[in-house]
Design an enzyme around this catalytic site. Structure first.
Site, PDB file in Angstrom:
ATOM      1  N   ARG A 179      -8.195 -27.311  96.167  1.00  0.00           N
ATOM      2  CA  ARG A 179      -7.740 -27.005  94.810  1.00  0.00           C
ATOM      3  C   ARG A 179      -8.618 -27.675  93.748  1.00  0.00           C
ATOM      4  NH1 ARG A 179      -6.230 -23.981  97.849  1.00  0.00           N
ATOM      5  NH2 ARG A 179      -4.119 -23.323  98.329  1.00  0.00           N
ATOM      6  N   SER A 229       2.813 -21.718  94.243  1.00  0.00           N
ATOM      7  CA  SER A 229       3.150 -23.041  94.788  1.00  0.00           C
ATOM      8  C   SER A 229       3.149 -24.063  93.667  1.00  0.00           C
ATOM      9  CB  SER A 229       2.137 -23.446  95.861  1.00  0.00           C
ATOM     10  OG  SER A 229       2.186 -22.554  96.957  1.00  0.00           O
ATOM     11  N   GLU A 299       0.535 -28.578  91.451  1.00  0.00           N
ATOM     12  CA  GLU A 299      -0.585 -27.635  91.519  1.00  0.00           C
ATOM     13  C   GLU A 299      -0.607 -26.787  90.253  1.00  0.00           C
ATOM     14  OE1 GLU A 299      -1.707 -23.857  94.323  1.00  0.00           O
ATOM     15  OE2 GLU A 299      -1.314 -25.763  95.306  1.00  0.00           O
TER      16      GLU A 299
END
Length: 304
Positions: A179, A229, A299
């Site tokens: 990420r 998410s 996230e």
């Protein structure tokens, strides 16, 4: 006249064809369906327009809010005194490069890019077919699912630096990690990327895409507004499992709720506010820390 008013005036004068939406609700451009009005949203349709927009903003010392499909954003309900630069359908061209590669502009959705790859019998993007975001956002955060990530296929990316220079990033210089990329948390503007794929069989590629689509459909709350998410995967575990073990599946604050279908998703079950979601995120983090000793990291990108 405020500084932002002057910027908007300059943009209209220098780029008369540029799409400019004033006081545009961010809720219309985010998958959470949450967010107050941004002072102006501009939608460049070419590299040249994007470069000129960035030049005007840089000259006025105004940091742009760069967005794509808005699928990873949680935006405040309060007015945002900023200029948002949105890359979407106006910059979504795809072209084939050689036998095994595609070059695509930043605004194309990952789903469309994966479908195009399949139509040209190129394999490697099946994992991205169900990811709702755009290429620019996917490259910036090294989006991934079901064992595949953008770092596996991206070989080069053209961008505008915060100083307005056109630059090409190649290979390892992307600094892809979970990420994360060299573009994360910067004002660089991704313009396009080239992905290298593998020639394959159209029908087999399509079949894999359908299998992954069904896995998503059966396990994720795709019918509810969310930003995907909510938390990053912690070392040695999964956020959804930790949240479930803390007894939080279905937990709600106002219009925000931990999905009963997948505990890793916070959803807008109707009328959720920015504050509802933030309070629920804080509650989840506190309870998971209390029950497991693990501190979750969001996230979702929070804009306020």
């Amino acid at each position: 006249m405020s500084n932002l008013d002057l910027i908007i005036r300059d943009l209209r004068a220098q780029l008369p064809q540029l799409a400019i939406l004033e006081n545009e609700p961010m809720s219309r451009h985010c998958s959470f369906r949450i967010g107050g009005p941004v002072r102006a949203m501009v939608q460049p349709s070419s590299t040249e327009e994007a470069a000129e927009v960035c030049r005007v903003l840089r000259a006025a010392e105004a940091a742009p809010l760069i967005i794509g499909n808005g699928t990873n954003l949680l935006v405040t309900d309060a007015p945002l005194e900023r200029i948002a630069v949105q890359f979407g359908e106006k910059m979504s061209a795809i072209e084939r490069v050689g036998e095994d590669s595609l070059r695509a502009q930043c605004g194309v959705t990952l789903a469309r890019l994966a479908a195009t790859a399949q139509s040209w019998a190129l394999s490697g993007m099946e994992f991205a077919h169900g990811i709702p975001g755009s290429l620019g956002g996917g490259v910036s955060m090294d989006a991934g699912a079901y064992g595949g990530e953008m770092k596996d296929i991206v070989v080069s990316t053209r961008c505008l630096t915060p100083e307005g220079e056109l630059r090409e990033i190649v290979g390892a210089a992307h600094d892809f990690r979970y990420r994360h990329s060299v573009f994360s948390d910067t004002d660089s503007v991704i313009l396009d990327s080239t992905v290298r794929l593998v020639p394959g069989d159209k029908d087999e590629i399509f079949a894999r895409m359908m299998v992954l689509r069904e896995k998503r459909r059966s396990s994720q709350p795709l019918d509810m507004p969310s930003a995907g998410s909510t938390f990053k995967r912690p070392v040695g575990g999964y956020a959804a499992a930790l949240i479930d073990q803390a007894g939080l599946k279905g937990c709600a604050i106002g219009g925000a709720q931990v999905s009963e279908k997948h505990a890793g998703f916070v959803i807008n079950r109707g009328g959720a506010t920015f504050d509802d979601v933030m309070r629920l995120i804080d509650h989840i983090r506190n309870e998971v820390l209390r029950t497991s000793g693990i501190e979750l990291e969001t996230e979702v990108k929070i804009i306020r």
